[in-house]
Enzyme design. Structure first.
Site, PDB file in Angstrom:
ATOM      1  N   PRO A  25       0.837  -1.207   0.000  1.00  0.00           N
ATOM      2  CA  PRO A  25       0.000   0.000   0.000  1.00  0.00           C
ATOM      3  C   PRO A  25       0.867   1.250   0.000  1.00  0.00           C
ATOM      4  O   PRO A  25       1.827   1.347   0.759  1.00  0.00           O
ATOM      5  CB  PRO A  25      -0.793  -0.132   1.300  1.00  0.00           C
ATOM      6  CG  PRO A  25       0.021  -1.032   2.168  1.00  0.00           C
ATOM      7  CD  PRO A  25       0.726  -1.971   1.254  1.00  0.00           C
ATOM      8  N   CYS A  27       0.418   5.485  -0.063  1.00  0.00           N
ATOM      9  CA  CYS A  27      -0.438   6.667  -0.033  1.00  0.00           C
ATOM     10  C   CYS A  27      -0.171   7.564  -1.236  1.00  0.00           C
ATOM     11  O   CYS A  27       0.983   7.800  -1.602  1.00  0.00           O
ATOM     12  CB  CYS A  27      -0.218   7.442   1.257  1.00  0.00           C
ATOM     13  SG  CYS A  27      -0.833   6.607   2.728  1.00  0.00           S
ATOM     14  N   ALA A  59      -3.128   3.050   2.500  1.00  0.00           N
ATOM     15  CA  ALA A  59      -3.684   3.230   3.841  1.00  0.00           C
ATOM     16  C   ALA A  59      -5.001   3.987   3.752  1.00  0.00           C
ATOM     17  O   ALA A  59      -5.046   5.130   3.298  1.00  0.00           O
ATOM     18  CB  ALA A  59      -2.692   3.986   4.716  1.00  0.00           C
ATOM     19  N   GLN A 102      -5.578  -1.777   2.811  1.00  0.00           N
ATOM     20  CA  GLN A 102      -4.995  -1.549   4.127  1.00  0.00           C
ATOM     21  C   GLN A 102      -5.889  -0.570   4.887  1.00  0.00           C
ATOM     22  O   GLN A 102      -6.103   0.561   4.437  1.00  0.00           O
ATOM     23  CB  GLN A 102      -3.586  -0.960   4.007  1.00  0.00           C
ATOM     24  CG  GLN A 102      -2.889  -0.796   5.349  1.00  0.00           C
ATOM     25  CD  GLN A 102      -1.565  -0.070   5.237  1.00  0.00           C
ATOM     26  OE1 GLN A 102      -1.531   1.126   4.957  1.00  0.00           O
ATOM     27  NE2 GLN A 102      -0.466  -0.785   5.456  1.00  0.00           N
ATOM     28  N   TYR A 185       1.672   4.649  13.415  1.00  0.00           N
ATOM     29  CA  TYR A 185       0.271   5.026  13.427  1.00  0.00           C
ATOM     30  C   TYR A 185      -0.427   4.420  14.645  1.00  0.00           C
ATOM     31  O   TYR A 185       0.215   3.811  15.495  1.00  0.00           O
ATOM     32  CB  TYR A 185      -0.374   4.662  12.095  1.00  0.00           C
ATOM     33  CG  TYR A 185       0.288   5.408  10.942  1.00  0.00           C
ATOM     34  CD1 TYR A 185       0.389   6.799  10.960  1.00  0.00           C
ATOM     35  CD2 TYR A 185       0.860   4.731   9.867  1.00  0.00           C
ATOM     36  CE1 TYR A 185       1.030   7.499   9.945  1.00  0.00           C
ATOM     37  CE2 TYR A 185       1.496   5.421   8.841  1.00  0.00           C
ATOM     38  CZ  TYR A 185       1.581   6.800   8.884  1.00  0.00           C
ATOM     39  OH  TYR A 185       2.217   7.485   7.883  1.00  0.00           O
ATOM     40  N   ARG A 233       0.044  -5.558   9.090  1.00  0.00           N
ATOM     41  CA  ARG A 233       1.369  -4.990   8.829  1.00  0.00           C
ATOM     42  C   ARG A 233       1.915  -4.444  10.139  1.00  0.00           C
ATOM     43  O   ARG A 233       1.223  -3.716  10.855  1.00  0.00           O
ATOM     44  CB  ARG A 233       1.313  -3.881   7.790  1.00  0.00           C
ATOM     45  CG  ARG A 233       2.703  -3.489   7.272  1.00  0.00           C
ATOM     46  CD  ARG A 233       2.657  -2.449   6.193  1.00  0.00           C
ATOM     47  NE  ARG A 233       3.861  -2.492   5.368  1.00  0.00           N
ATOM     48  CZ  ARG A 233       4.147  -1.620   4.409  1.00  0.00           C
ATOM     49  NH1 ARG A 233       3.309  -0.633   4.142  1.00  0.00           N
ATOM     50  NH2 ARG A 233       5.257  -1.737   3.698  1.00  0.00           N
ATOM     51  N   LEU A 304      13.561  -1.788   0.330  1.00  0.00           N
ATOM     52  CA  LEU A 304      14.728  -1.778  -0.556  1.00  0.00           C
ATOM     53  C   LEU A 304      14.998  -3.149  -1.159  1.00  0.00           C
ATOM     54  O   LEU A 304      16.125  -3.607  -1.222  1.00  0.00           O
ATOM     55  CB  LEU A 304      15.958  -1.241   0.183  1.00  0.00           C
ATOM     56  CG  LEU A 304      16.017   0.284   0.339  1.00  0.00           C
ATOM     57  CD1 LEU A 304      17.279   0.717   1.059  1.00  0.00           C
ATOM     58  CD2 LEU A 304      15.929   0.977  -1.014  1.00  0.00           C
ATOM     59  N   ARG A 327       8.100   1.713  -3.512  1.00  0.00           N
ATOM     60  CA  ARG A 327       8.706   2.730  -4.378  1.00  0.00           C
ATOM     61  C   ARG A 327       9.275   2.113  -5.650  1.00  0.00           C
ATOM     62  O   ARG A 327       9.231   2.714  -6.724  1.00  0.00           O
ATOM     63  CB  ARG A 327       9.805   3.473  -3.616  1.00  0.00           C
ATOM     64  CG  ARG A 327       9.290   4.308  -2.449  1.00  0.00           C
ATOM     65  CD  ARG A 327      10.412   5.092  -1.810  1.00  0.00           C
ATOM     66  NE  ARG A 327       9.911   5.905  -0.705  1.00  0.00           N
ATOM     67  CZ  ARG A 327      10.228   5.725   0.566  1.00  0.00           C
ATOM     68  NH1 ARG A 327      11.037   4.744   0.912  1.00  0.00           N
ATOM     69  NH2 ARG A 327       9.749   6.500   1.505  1.00  0.00           N
TER      70      ARG A 327
END
Length: 367
Positions: A25, A27, A59, A102, A185, A233, A304, A327
């Site tokens: 997920p 944003c 999210a 999510q 969060y 998660r 990564l 990413r």
């Protein structure tokens, strides 16, 4: 020829996956009043053609005040549900990739500006800000407005909102729910002793700090159809002395597995600005490995993971059962295609794209 481990199928909580590549997920900060927009159709539609096994919606806040920013997606009322339904209808018209969502609440890290405008906390009197709520009245960073500590009524409201959002997700035909318990969060704020200083049964011992996240899990698991997967998660560590640790993560993983959790996605950090993260290729894989070695439960590694040989090694060595791309797949939305070509596997591609198959990889695509 046998497919590489990265491209072997797997079933998670009844959900059949074509390979071990999942889209994490991410944003997009492009919603209006919690409602998805055309950007989400473009974004999700693009990734749904990637050849990955699972697409996870970003999210998604279960309450308006649970959004990270004013531009976050939500699923708390009929309007947000209808906007998501329109997006999903269009994506599914062209892709049969399973879709997860999510569900989360940002807690004290809510009420921020979008990242490309600095991402700073917005005060309650700002047009796009509001008063945050959290496990304890401790701000995330110096100079920020502290959250209001959630009382019993507030805890019940949040728990019920997670369940209500899960019911909406089920109506939308979403294949799996991921509960966001990572990255500082709200649920992570309850888990970590750095952010949870409560004096009631929700604070103090590890058992107490896990109590509210487990109540949320139970509520979501009960609200979402039994034949569909509910996953979690987590941050495997806060990377801060005295904070949440991998040992505590293992205990939490055991607890959610006992309650019917289908898989655990192991990330890290996000709770405290003092974190010291040893960033490097696959830097979070050891955290996933620790959970996998301790708990018989599908584990997702993330962070990564950029090379296909690297991803293949993670699966082949038993460090994790699946790898998540974030990413990296934004940068290269056809990452699974390229990985399949390099490793000698094949992926599902839309018929409109079959003519792009390179001659040197005649077995790459299957419609």
């Amino acid at each position: 020829m046998t497919d590489p481990k990265l491209f072997t199928p797997m079933t998670v909580g009844g959900l059949a996956l074509r390979n071990r590549i999942v889209i994490a997920p991410m944003c997009q900060y492009s919603a209006v009043d919690g409602c998805m927009t055309d950007w989400h159709l473009i974004h999700l539609g693009n990734l749904a053609l990637s050849g990955a096994a699972l697409l996870t919606i970003e999210a998604t806040a279960v309450l308006p005040e649970g959004r990270i920013s004013h531009a976050d997606v939500g699923l708390w009322d009929d309007a947000t549900e209808a906007a998501m339904a329109r997006t999903l209808e269009s994506v599914r018209r062209w892709s049969d990739m399973p879709i997860a969502i999510q569900l989360g609440h940002a807690g004290r890290k809510a009420s921020t500006e979008v990242p490309w405008k600095g991402g700073a906390q917005l005060p309650p009197d700002h047009p796009n800000g509001w008063q945050t709520a959290g496990a304890s009245p401790l701000s995330f960073a110096d100079g920020e407005i502290p959250p209001v500590e959630l009382d019993r009524a507030g805890l019940a409201r949040v728990r019920d909102a997670f369940a209500a959002a899960a019911k909406r997700a089920a109506r939308l035909g979403i294949d799996a729910v991921q509960i966001h318990g990572a990255h500082g969060y709200l649920l992570h704020q309850f888990l970590s002793p750095l952010s949870n200083r409560r004096a009631d049964e929700y604070g103090g011992s590890l058992e107490n700090r896990m109590r509210f996240p487990l109540e949320v899990f139970d509520a979501v698991r009960q609200a979402f159809p039994a034949e569909r997967a509910v996953t979690v998660r987590v941050s495997g560590t806060d990377w801060v002395e005295g904070g949440w640790t991998i040992e505590q993560t293992v205990e939490f993983a055991r607890a959610i597995k006992a309650r019917g959790c289908a898989a655990i996605h192991v990330s890290s950090g996000g709770l405290d600005p003092r974190q010291q993260i040893p960033i490097g290729p696959g830097y979070q894989v050891p955290l996933a490995r620790a959970v996998k070695q301790a708990v018989r439960m599908p584990v997702v590694a993330v962070g990564l993971i950029t090379g296909c040989e690297q991803a293949e090694a993670i699966i082949a060595n038993g460090d994790a059962d699946l790898v998540a791309l974030a990413r990296g797949i934004l940068f290269d939305p056809r990452w699974p295609w390229h990985a399949a070509a390099q490793l000698g596997a094949s992926v599902v591609a839309p018929p409109q794209y079959l003519r792009s198959q390179p001659r040197e990889f005649p077995d790459l695509f299957r419609p």
